[in-house]
Design an enzyme around this catalytic site. Structure first.
Site, PDB file in Angstrom:
ATOM      1  N   LEU A 257      -2.183   1.269  -6.224  1.00  0.00           N
ATOM      2  CA  LEU A 257      -3.043   2.088  -5.380  1.00  0.00           C
ATOM      3  C   LEU A 257      -4.510   1.744  -5.632  1.00  0.00           C
ATOM      4  CD1 LEU A 257      -3.424   4.362  -3.332  1.00  0.00           C
ATOM      5  CD2 LEU A 257      -3.416   5.986  -5.243  1.00  0.00           C
ATOM      6  N   TYR A 258      -4.862   1.493  -6.886  1.00  0.00           N
ATOM      7  CA  TYR A 258      -6.223   1.090  -7.216  1.00  0.00           C
ATOM      8  C   TYR A 258      -6.616  -0.138  -6.404  1.00  0.00           C
ATOM      9  CZ  TYR A 258     -10.032  -1.091  -9.824  1.00  0.00           C
ATOM     10  OH  TYR A 258     -11.212  -1.709 -10.176  1.00  0.00           O
ATOM     11  N   ALA A 259      -5.740  -1.147  -6.408  1.00  0.00           N
ATOM     12  CA  ALA A 259      -6.002  -2.372  -5.649  1.00  0.00           C
ATOM     13  C   ALA A 259      -6.132  -2.070  -4.150  1.00  0.00           C
ATOM     14  CB  ALA A 259      -4.888  -3.386  -5.883  1.00  0.00           C
TER      15      ALA A 259
END
Length: 454
Positions: A257-259
Site C-alpha cells: 500500500l505504501y508503494a
C-alpha cells in the site's frame, strides 16, 4: 360592659405565611445562585481543559498509542492550534527569520517533514549554505517522537524553525504562504514504512495522498508558484524484475500500500503539472540510512537488538535466495535533493491558472551497489564487536520486495548526482552516532557479546 379581647390569630397566621414565603424565596435564590456558580465554574474548567488539550499533546509512546486516535488528535490539534499561535507577532517573526536566505540569490524553501530523517539533514544542509529554510512537521508517534524532538533541537541551534502542524491543515499552509514568498518546496512529509500499512492503512492515504493534494492545492494558488521537489520511493517499482531499476521501467505493479500511495503521488503530480503549470520533481529514494535515521529500518533495529543481545530475524526469499538492498547513505541523498532543487525550473502558473508548459521530472537516488542483508549484519558485527544471533526465516508476504538496484544515469546527467559512501563507511558513521546518542558503553557491548554466545 367589658370589651372582648382582640383576636390576633389571623394577623399571626398572615405574618407566619409571609415569613414562610420570604424564607422560601431566599432558599430558591440561594439554590439558583449555587447552580449558576456551579455552571460557571464547570464552563471555566471545560474551557481550561479544552485549551490544554489543544496546546499540549498527550504523552504516549509509539508502542502503546492507538494510531487512529493519534491521527484524530493530531488533526484536531493542528487545525485549532494554528489559529491560536499562528497569528502572533513573535511566531510570524520566527517564520520570516527562518525562511529568509542569507546568501545572494538564495532559495527560500519550505521543508515538510523537517523533523524527519531526510528532512532534518536537508534542512541543515540548505541552511548551512545560506538558504532560507522553514520546516513543518506534525511530530506523530509512528516512531519515538523524542528522536524527532532531538532533530528539532539540533536544527533550532542553527536557526531553523519548525512549525508544529500538519500538511492537511489548509488554513495553516495558507497562512505560511501569506507570510513567506517561498521559491521552492521540498516535500518530504509522508507516512513511511512498508509493513506498518497492514496495521494502519488509512494513515498512508491521509498523509501520502490527501496531504500531498492539500499541499498542491495551496501551492497552485500562490503567486508566484514555487517549484516542488518531493519524495517518491524506489518501492514504486514493485514487482518489476528488470535490473537495475530505471525511471522508464513500469511502475504499475506495487507490492505494498505504501508503494501504491507513492505511485499515486506521481500520477497526482502529473495532473497538477498538466492543469496548473506546477514544476514538480519526484525523487525515488533507495533505502536511505545513516545518523539520526529511522528506528523502523533494519540497520537501526538490528543494531539495537545486537547491542542488547537479542536475536534478529534475517529474511530470505521464498526460494531461499538472499534479500539485497541498494543502501544509500544520507549525505548522498542530501546532495541529490539539493541538486534537484538547484536545477528545478520555475512553475509557470499563477493564482491557479497555467500560463505554459512546466517541468516534470522523476529521478532515482540510489547507490548502485546492492548489498545482501547478511553482508549488512556482518558489517554491524565487526563495528559493534558483537556476534549476532540470527533467525533466518522466509520473507513474509507483507509488501517487501527481495531486491532493489538503482540506475542513476539520469540524475548524474542532469545535476551531477554521484554517491560516494559505501555501506561499510556509512554504517561506521551510523554506529558512532548511535553509541554516542544512546550512551552505549563499551562494557555494554562486551556483555551483550558474551550473552549472544550463550
Amino acid at each position: 360592659m367589658a370589651s372582648s379581647p382582640i383576636d390576633t390569630s389571623k394577623e399571626m397566621k398572615v405574618e407566619r405565611y409571609n415569613s414562610y414565603i420570604r424564607r422560601l424565596n431566599s432558599t430558591k435564590l440561594i439554590v439558583a445562585s449555587s447552580k449558576l456558580l456551579f455552571r460557571v465554574t464547570l464552563l471555566v474548567a471545560l474551557i481550561l481543559v479544552f485549551f490544554f488539550i489543544i496546546n499540549y499533546p498527550p504523552f504516549t509512546s509509539s508502542e502503546n498509542s492507538n494510531p487512529h486516535h493519534h491521527n484524530i488528535h493530531t488533526t484536531t490539534h493542528n487545525l485549532l492550534s494554528s489559529s491560536f499561535y499562528g497569528g502572533g507577532a513573535a511566531w510570524e517573526k520566527q517564520v520570516r527569520h527562518s525562511s529568509t536566505p542569507r546568501r545572494v540569490n538564495g532559495l527560500s524553501v519550505l521543508v515538510t517533514g523537517a523533523a524527519g530523517f531526510v528532512g532534518s539533514h536537508c534542512s541543515m544542509a540548505l541552511k548551512k549554505r545560506g538558504d532560507g529554510v522553514l520546516g513543518i512537521d506534525n511530530f506523530n508517534s509512528y516512531y519515538d517522537p523524542s528522536l524527532k524532538r532531538g532533530r528539532q533541537k539540533l536544527l533550532a541551534q542553527h536557526e531553523v524553525f519548525i512549525v508544529e502542524g500538519d500538511i492537511n491543515d489548509a488554513k495553516l499552509l495558507s497562512k505560511l504562504f501569506d507570510i513567506v514568498p517561498f521559491t521552492h518546496i521540498l516535500h518530504l512529509a509522508a507516512q513511511a514504512g512498508v509493513r506498518y500499512a497492514m496495521k494502519n492503512p488509512l494513515s498512508y492515504v491521509q498523509s501520502n495522498i490527501a496531504g500531498f493534494v492539500n499541499l498542491l492545492e495551496t501551492v497552485k494558488l500562490a503567486n508566484p508558484q514555487p517549484a516542488i521537489v518531493w519524495a517518491s520511493s524506489s518501492s514504486v517499482y514493485g514487482l518489476n524484475t528488470n535490473v537495475p531499476f530505471t525511471e522508464s521501467h513500469r511502475t504499475d505493479q506495487p507490492a505494498s500500500l505504501y508503494a501504491a500511495t507513492k505511485k499515486a503521488g506521481e500520477e497526482i503530480a502529473h495532473t497538477y503539472n498538466h492543469i496548473y503549470g506546477l514544476s514538480l520533481t519526484a525523487l525515488r529514494f533507495f533505502t536511505v540510512y545513516g545518523p539520526w535515521g529511522r528506528p523502523d529500518m533494519a540497520y537501526f533495529f538490528f543494531t539495537k537488538d545486537m547491542v542488547q543481545g537479542k536475536p534478529i530475524n534475517v529474511y530470505v526469499t521464498q526460494d531461499d535466495k538472499e534479500v539485497a538492498r541498494d543502501f544509500t547513505y544520507i549525505d548522498d541523498i542530501v546532495k541529490g535533493c539539493l541538486g534537484s532543487l538547484d536545477t528545478a525550473e520555475k512553475s509557470t502558473g499563477s493564482g491557479g491558472k497555467k500560463k505554459g508548459p512546466a517541468q516534470l521530472r522523476v529521478y532515482n537516488l540510489g547507490n548502485t551497489s546492492p548489498v545482501s542483508v547478511n553482508k549488512l549484519v556482518t558489517i554491524l558485527e565487526n563495528l559493534l564487536n558483537v556476534k549476532a544471533k540470527k533467525n533466518v526465516i522466509k520473507m513474509p508476504r507483507n509488501g517487501d520486495v527481495p531486491f532493489t538496484h538503482a540506475n542513476i544515469t539520469l540524475a548524474k546527467k542532469d545535476f551531477g548526482y554521484k554517491p560516494t559512501t559505501d555501506l561499510s563507511s556509512g554504517l561506521m558513521k551510523f554506529v558512532k552516532w548511535y553509541v554516542r546518542y544512546y550512551g552505549i558503553q563499551s562494557k555494554d557491548l562486551d556483555s551483550s557479546n558474551d550473552h549472544s554466545q550463550d
